[in-house]
Structure formats: C-alpha cells, structure tokens
Design a protein around this motif. Structure first.
Motif, PDB file in Angstrom:
ATOM      1  N   LEU A 146       0.833  -1.198   0.000  1.00 30.81           N
ATOM      2  CA  LEU A 146       0.000   0.000   0.000  1.00 30.81           C
ATOM      3  C   LEU A 146       0.871   1.252   0.000  1.00 30.81           C
ATOM      4  O   LEU A 146       1.727   1.414   0.868  1.00 30.81           O
ATOM      5  CB  LEU A 146      -0.910   0.022   1.229  1.00 30.81           C
ATOM      6  CG  LEU A 146      -1.850  -1.164   1.410  1.00 30.81           C
ATOM      7  CD1 LEU A 146      -2.631  -1.022   2.719  1.00 30.81           C
ATOM      8  CD2 LEU A 146      -2.804  -1.292   0.229  1.00 30.81           C
ATOM      9  N   ALA A 147       0.642   2.122  -0.948  1.00 31.50           N
ATOM     10  CA  ALA A 147       1.386   3.378  -0.989  1.00 31.50           C
ATOM     11  C   ALA A 147       0.824   4.371   0.015  1.00 31.50           C
ATOM     12  O   ALA A 147       1.559   5.169   0.603  1.00 31.50           O
ATOM     13  CB  ALA A 147       1.338   3.969  -2.392  1.00 31.50           C
ATOM     14  N   ALA A 148      -0.491   4.348   0.212  1.00 26.56           N
ATOM     15  CA  ALA A 148      -1.158   5.280   1.132  1.00 26.56           C
ATOM     16  C   ALA A 148      -2.528   4.715   1.456  1.00 26.56           C
ATOM     17  O   ALA A 148      -2.966   3.723   0.873  1.00 26.56           O
ATOM     18  CB  ALA A 148      -1.274   6.671   0.510  1.00 26.56           C
ATOM     19  N   ALA A 149      -3.204   5.361   2.392  1.00 30.74           N
ATOM     20  CA  ALA A 149      -4.539   4.913   2.783  1.00 30.74           C
ATOM     21  C   ALA A 149      -5.377   6.109   3.197  1.00 30.74           C
ATOM     22  O   ALA A 149      -4.848   7.096   3.715  1.00 30.74           O
ATOM     23  CB  ALA A 149      -4.459   3.901   3.928  1.00 30.74           C
ATOM     24  N   VAL A 150      -6.661   6.021   2.973  1.00 32.69           N
ATOM     25  CA  VAL A 150      -7.612   6.999   3.498  1.00 32.69           C
ATOM     26  C   VAL A 150      -8.372   6.314   4.622  1.00 32.69           C
ATOM     27  O   VAL A 150      -8.969   5.258   4.421  1.00 32.69           O
ATOM     28  CB  VAL A 150      -8.593   7.484   2.415  1.00 32.69           C
ATOM     29  CG1 VAL A 150      -9.700   8.340   3.045  1.00 32.69           C
ATOM     30  CG2 VAL A 150      -7.855   8.286   1.355  1.00 32.69           C
ATOM     31  N   ARG A 151      -8.330   6.904   5.797  1.00 31.53           N
ATOM     32  CA  ARG A 151      -9.028   6.340   6.941  1.00 31.53           C
ATOM     33  C   ARG A 151      -9.904   7.408   7.604  1.00 31.53           C
ATOM     34  O   ARG A 151      -9.569   8.593   7.602  1.00 31.53           O
ATOM     35  CB  ARG A 151      -8.034   5.788   7.968  1.00 31.53           C
ATOM     36  CG  ARG A 151      -7.368   4.491   7.547  1.00 31.53           C
ATOM     37  CD  ARG A 151      -8.382   3.369   7.485  1.00 31.53           C
ATOM     38  NE  ARG A 151      -7.779   2.081   7.163  1.00 31.53           N
ATOM     39  CZ  ARG A 151      -7.645   1.612   5.920  1.00 31.53           C
ATOM     40  NH1 ARG A 151      -8.048   2.355   4.896  1.00 31.53           N
ATOM     41  NH2 ARG A 151      -7.112   0.419   5.712  1.00 31.53           N
ATOM     42  N   TYR A 152     -11.006   6.939   8.160  1.00 36.00           N
ATOM     43  CA  TYR A 152     -11.930   7.779   8.928  1.00 36.00           C
ATOM     44  C   TYR A 152     -11.746   7.413  10.390  1.00 36.00           C
ATOM     45  O   TYR A 152     -12.156   6.340  10.837  1.00 36.00           O
ATOM     46  CB  TYR A 152     -13.357   7.523   8.469  1.00 36.00           C
ATOM     47  CG  TYR A 152     -14.407   8.264   9.273  1.00 36.00           C
ATOM     48  CD1 TYR A 152     -14.532   9.648   9.188  1.00 36.00           C
ATOM     49  CD2 TYR A 152     -15.292   7.568  10.101  1.00 36.00           C
ATOM     50  CE1 TYR A 152     -15.504  10.322   9.921  1.00 36.00           C
ATOM     51  CE2 TYR A 152     -16.263   8.241  10.831  1.00 36.00           C
ATOM     52  CZ  TYR A 152     -16.365   9.610  10.739  1.00 36.00           C
ATOM     53  OH  TYR A 152     -17.315  10.282  11.460  1.00 36.00           O
ATOM     54  N   VAL A 293      -3.135   8.617   5.088  1.00 37.79           N
ATOM     55  CA  VAL A 293      -2.117   7.989   5.923  1.00 37.79           C
ATOM     56  C   VAL A 293      -1.054   7.382   5.012  1.00 37.79           C
ATOM     57  O   VAL A 293      -1.371   6.653   4.077  1.00 37.79           O
ATOM     58  CB  VAL A 293      -2.750   6.885   6.809  1.00 37.79           C
ATOM     59  CG1 VAL A 293      -1.699   6.268   7.710  1.00 37.79           C
ATOM     60  CG2 VAL A 293      -3.903   7.453   7.617  1.00 37.79           C
ATOM     61  N   ALA A 294       0.212   7.698   5.284  1.00 37.51           N
ATOM     62  CA  ALA A 294       1.301   7.196   4.448  1.00 37.51           C
ATOM     63  C   ALA A 294       2.603   7.230   5.234  1.00 37.51           C
ATOM     64  O   ALA A 294       2.723   7.993   6.204  1.00 37.51           O
ATOM     65  CB  ALA A 294       1.430   8.038   3.173  1.00 37.51           C
ATOM     66  N   PRO A 295       3.600   6.438   4.838  1.00 30.81           N
ATOM     67  CA  PRO A 295       4.920   6.546   5.467  1.00 30.81           C
ATOM     68  C   PRO A 295       5.529   7.913   5.199  1.00 30.81           C
ATOM     69  O   PRO A 295       5.168   8.603   4.237  1.00 30.81           O
ATOM     70  CB  PRO A 295       5.728   5.436   4.768  1.00 30.81           C
ATOM     71  CG  PRO A 295       4.721   4.522   4.158  1.00 30.81           C
ATOM     72  CD  PRO A 295       3.545   5.380   3.817  1.00 30.81           C
ATOM     73  N   ALA A 296       6.445   8.312   6.055  1.00 30.21           N
ATOM     74  CA  ALA A 296       7.112   9.602   5.869  1.00 30.21           C
ATOM     75  C   ALA A 296       7.852   9.651   4.536  1.00 30.21           C
ATOM     76  O   ALA A 296       7.916  10.691   3.884  1.00 30.21           O
ATOM     77  CB  ALA A 296       8.064   9.868   7.035  1.00 30.21           C
ATOM     78  N   ASP A 297       8.426   8.509   4.141  1.00 31.53           N
ATOM     79  CA  ASP A 297       9.144   8.439   2.863  1.00 31.53           C
ATOM     80  C   ASP A 297       8.245   7.810   1.801  1.00 31.53           C
ATOM     81  O   ASP A 297       8.584   6.807   1.182  1.00 31.53           O
ATOM     82  CB  ASP A 297      10.434   7.634   3.009  1.00 31.53           C
ATOM     83  CG  ASP A 297      10.193   6.260   3.626  1.00 31.53           C
ATOM     84  OD1 ASP A 297       9.087   6.033   4.182  1.00 31.53           O
ATOM     85  OD2 ASP A 297      11.095   5.408   3.554  1.00 31.53           O
ATOM     86  N   ALA A 298       7.080   8.414   1.613  1.00 31.88           N
ATOM     87  CA  ALA A 298       6.083   7.864   0.699  1.00 31.88           C
ATOM     88  C   ALA A 298       6.619   7.795  -0.731  1.00 31.88           C
ATOM     89  O   ALA A 298       7.465   8.601  -1.143  1.00 31.88           O
ATOM     90  CB  ALA A 298       4.819   8.705   0.744  1.00 31.88           C
ATOM     91  N   VAL A 299       6.096   6.832  -1.492  1.00 31.09           N
ATOM     92  CA  VAL A 299       6.537   6.637  -2.872  1.00 31.09           C
ATOM     93  C   VAL A 299       6.068   7.812  -3.729  1.00 31.09           C
ATOM     94  O   VAL A 299       5.097   8.510  -3.386  1.00 31.09           O
ATOM     95  CB  VAL A 299       5.987   5.315  -3.450  1.00 31.09           C
ATOM     96  CG1 VAL A 299       6.480   4.130  -2.639  1.00 31.09           C
ATOM     97  CG2 VAL A 299       4.463   5.331  -3.486  1.00 31.09           C
ATOM     98  N   PRO A 300       6.731   8.043  -4.868  1.00 32.59           N
ATOM     99  CA  PRO A 300       6.282   9.107  -5.766  1.00 32.59           C
ATOM    100  C   PRO A 300       4.821   8.891  -6.165  1.00 32.59           C
ATOM    101  O   PRO A 300       4.379   7.775  -6.385  1.00 32.59           O
ATOM    102  CB  PRO A 300       7.213   8.937  -6.979  1.00 32.59           C
ATOM    103  CG  PRO A 300       8.438   8.274  -6.430  1.00 32.59           C
ATOM    104  CD  PRO A 300       7.956   7.359  -5.350  1.00 32.59           C
ATOM    105  N   ALA A 304       0.824  13.756  -5.112  1.00 30.77           N
ATOM    106  CA  ALA A 304      -0.209  14.167  -6.070  1.00 30.77           C
ATOM    107  C   ALA A 304      -1.596  13.788  -5.556  1.00 30.77           C
ATOM    108  O   ALA A 304      -2.557  14.561  -5.698  1.00 30.77           O
ATOM    109  CB  ALA A 304       0.051  13.515  -7.426  1.00 30.77           C
ATOM    110  N   VAL A 305      -1.709  12.610  -4.952  1.00 31.31           N
ATOM    111  CA  VAL A 305      -2.991  12.181  -4.373  1.00 31.31           C
ATOM    112  C   VAL A 305      -3.373  13.094  -3.216  1.00 31.31           C
ATOM    113  O   VAL A 305      -4.527  13.507  -3.088  1.00 31.31           O
ATOM    114  CB  VAL A 305      -2.912  10.715  -3.904  1.00 31.31           C
ATOM    115  CG1 VAL A 305      -4.182  10.313  -3.150  1.00 31.31           C
ATOM    116  CG2 VAL A 305      -2.686   9.783  -5.093  1.00 31.31           C
ATOM    117  N   ARG A 306      -2.393  13.428  -2.368  1.00 33.50           N
ATOM    118  CA  ARG A 306      -2.657  14.300  -1.220  1.00 33.50           C
ATOM    119  C   ARG A 306      -3.179  15.672  -1.689  1.00 33.50           C
ATOM    120  O   ARG A 306      -4.160  16.190  -1.148  1.00 33.50           O
ATOM    121  CB  ARG A 306      -1.381  14.473  -0.396  1.00 33.50           C
ATOM    122  CG  ARG A 306      -1.606  15.136   0.959  1.00 33.50           C
ATOM    123  CD  ARG A 306      -0.279  15.518   1.604  1.00 33.50           C
ATOM    124  NE  ARG A 306       0.740  14.493   1.510  1.00 33.50           N
ATOM    125  CZ  ARG A 306       0.867  13.475   2.352  1.00 33.50           C
ATOM    126  NH1 ARG A 306       0.040  13.364   3.377  1.00 33.50           N
ATOM    127  NH2 ARG A 306       1.832  12.581   2.186  1.00 33.50           N
TER     128      ARG A 306
END
Length: 330
Positions: A146-152, A293-300, A304-306
């Motif tokens: 997972l590159a990132a996640a959207v959580r509520y 939600v993503a790691p500090a060193d998120a992938v490229p 853009a999603v953020r």
C-alpha cells in the motif's frame, strides 16, 4: 564472536518453518520446491543440533513439541519483520501502480464519483483503490504493497504520517417516504428500537454506537429517555455506514449520516434531517475525520494524491457549509 547462524543452520530453519506452517513434510517440500526427503533430513539435522525434538511425528500429521512451538513463534516474528523491512527498502518499479487503501463507505460514497477528475489531471499515474478498513501500521502497509490509505478515525498513528483533509459532521437522516408513513410526526424520544439504523463500528477501535451516542448526547444533554437508550442497543445493525444509509434511503428507519456521504441525497431531497439538537441545529461536528495515511518516505505519486484530495475536499466543504448555513441554525 562467531555467529551461530551459519548457512547450514539458516537452511535448516527455513525447512523447519515451512514444515511447522504446513504440519507436513510433503506440503513443505512442495512450498520450497525440493524433495520431501530433503525437508525431513534438514529438520532432523536441526533437531540433532538442538539436541531435542521439534516435532512429534505421526502417520497423519506433524505435531509441534513445546520447544518447536517456541522456536516457530520466534521464527515467524523474525521472518515477518525481515519481510517488512525488505519491502520498505525496495524501490518501486518505474510506472508501477499506486495502491490506495480506502474506508469502503467513503470509497463508494465520496471518492469514486470524483476519481475521473484525478485521472484527467494525472493521466500517467495508475491509481488502484482497495476498499477496506483494517487498522494500519508501517509494516502492514509494506507487506500489502500500500502506498497510502484513506481512513476515517480520530488519528494518532505511531509510525505513519496522517494528514487530515476533510472533517465530518453528523446528522440523523431518513427518507421522505419513511416520514410520510409515520402515523404522527416522529419524535426523537419515542423512536422504536427497530427504527434506528446502526453502523456497528464507525472506525477501528470506536465504541459501540459511537456516532449515534455523540449526537444524542448533544441532543439530550440531560440524559437519554429509556426508549431511546434501548433503541441504541437494539435497532438494526450493519457493518458499513453505506449499508445503514441504503436502508434509510429504502424507508427502513433513521440512520446516522455523515455529511460527506449524504450531502448529495440531502440536496436532491432523497434524504431529510428530521431531528434537531438541543441548540436547534441538525448537525454536529464528529470526533473522527478523513485522513491520508502514508509513510514519511512515501513513494512518488502520493503527494499528487494528497494535493488532489485537498482540492476536492475544499470544493466539497464549500458546498457542505452552504447547506449547513441554511439548515444548521435554530
């Protein structure tokens, strides 16, 4: 100091782990693509080196001894940690898709209808959305790719960065057909238990009836009438907010709505807000919000999603706040 983990011992441990997971030398051999005899021999060499048995062998299956159980538990933790570290360190392949985990109700009700705009703005970025609501940490995200996640949720991630992009407002909603079918104008204090529609868990770790309880306590600060308190525990229950809202749209009762998921239905008249808070408004700001939600060193690609989520949220907030200004006043 010489390490005990020589190449032979590491090979023995690999075979032992496969056999312990499968409880079978034959199945372990198929997993490792070697012969059954090779697996059996390497496990035997490990047992000889330890000077104690790790399996009780029977015609039907292998049974781990207490020492075998202990060793396998340590191996699983070690292998999982190693796998997570390798996945975190491995650079993504050029042009690889970006996988976004997203809370299912939000994915269906808010994100998916807007994705066309994202793809028009970023034609070279392949975004894949997975609907799921499991809790996350850095290791689990790496293991699942997972590159990132959207959580509520209320936030607070120990080893991940979470950025709030959309707050949430809560309000009970029902269909006009349900209202019209009531013999008298419905009263909040006398709603029958089966008329309350619940999302069983608003977010991972939320208490029972979290959102209903928060709204009701603001509507009845002196305490809940018995019928209403009973309705909280009985009612009709679903494991997704979107399912409870679908039941409300079908005229089955009153669901706790989230503005992000009901605003279109409210604007179109498919849902209405039949009850008011103690201060006269209909909606209450919720404890939870939508976060990327993503790691500090998120992938490229994550940035853009953020940025896109932020722009979409800002547009939605203008629409939502205009509706609240008209309806959320005494």
């Amino acid at each position: 100091m010489t390490s005990a983990l020589n190449p032979s011992l590491l090979s023995w441990l690999r075979c032992f782990d496969a056999a312990a997971r499968a409880r079978s030398f034959t199945q372990a051999a198929a997993t490792l693509c070697i012969t059954q005899g090779a697996v059996s021999q390497q496990v035997k060499q490990l047992e000889q080196w330890l000077r104690r048995p790790l399996f009780l062998r029977s015609p039907r299956a292998l049974v781990l001894t207490p020492e075998g159980l202990r060793l396998h538990g340590v191996l699983r933790e070690s292998f999982d940690a190693l796998e997570a570290a390798l996945l975190q360190l491995r650079a993504p392949a050029e042009g690889a898709p970006l996988t976004l985990s997203c809370a299912p109700s939000f994915a269906m009700g808010w994100l998916t209808p807007r994705l066309g705009d994202f793809f028009r703005q970023h034609p070279g970025l392949e975004l894949r959305v997975l609907g799921e609501f499991e809790s996350l940490d850095r290791a689990r995200m790496a293991q699942r790719g997972l590159a990132a996640a959207v959580r509520y949720d209320p936030g607070g991630y120990a080893d991940l960065q979470d950025s709030l992009f959309l707050d949430e407002w809560l309000l009970p909603v029902a269909s006009p057909a349900w209202l019209a079918a009531q013999p008298q104008p419905p009263q909040l204090d006398t709603l029958a238990p089966e008329q309350l529609l619940h999302d069983d868990q608003a977010w991972d770790g939320a208490g029972p009836h979290e959102e209903w309880l928060q709204w009701l306590q603001a509507a009845r600060p002196a305490g809940l009438p018995p019928a209403l308190a009973q309705g909280l525990h009985l009612g009709r229950h679903f494991n997704l907010t979107q399912l409870a809202l679908a039941a409300a749209l079908a005229g089955q009762g009153v669901a706790m709505g989230r503005a992000a998921l009901v605003m279109d239905d409210l604007a179109a008249g498919r849902l209405v807000a039949p009850f008011r808070l103690a201060d006269g408004g209909v909606a209450l700001r919720g404890r939870a919000a939508y976060r990327l939600v993503a790691p500090a060193d998120a992938v490229p690609g994550v940035e853009a999603v953020r940025a896109w989520l932020g722009a979409q949220a800002a547009s939605f907030i203008r629409q939502r706040d205009a509706w609240l200004a008209r309806h959320n006043t005494p």
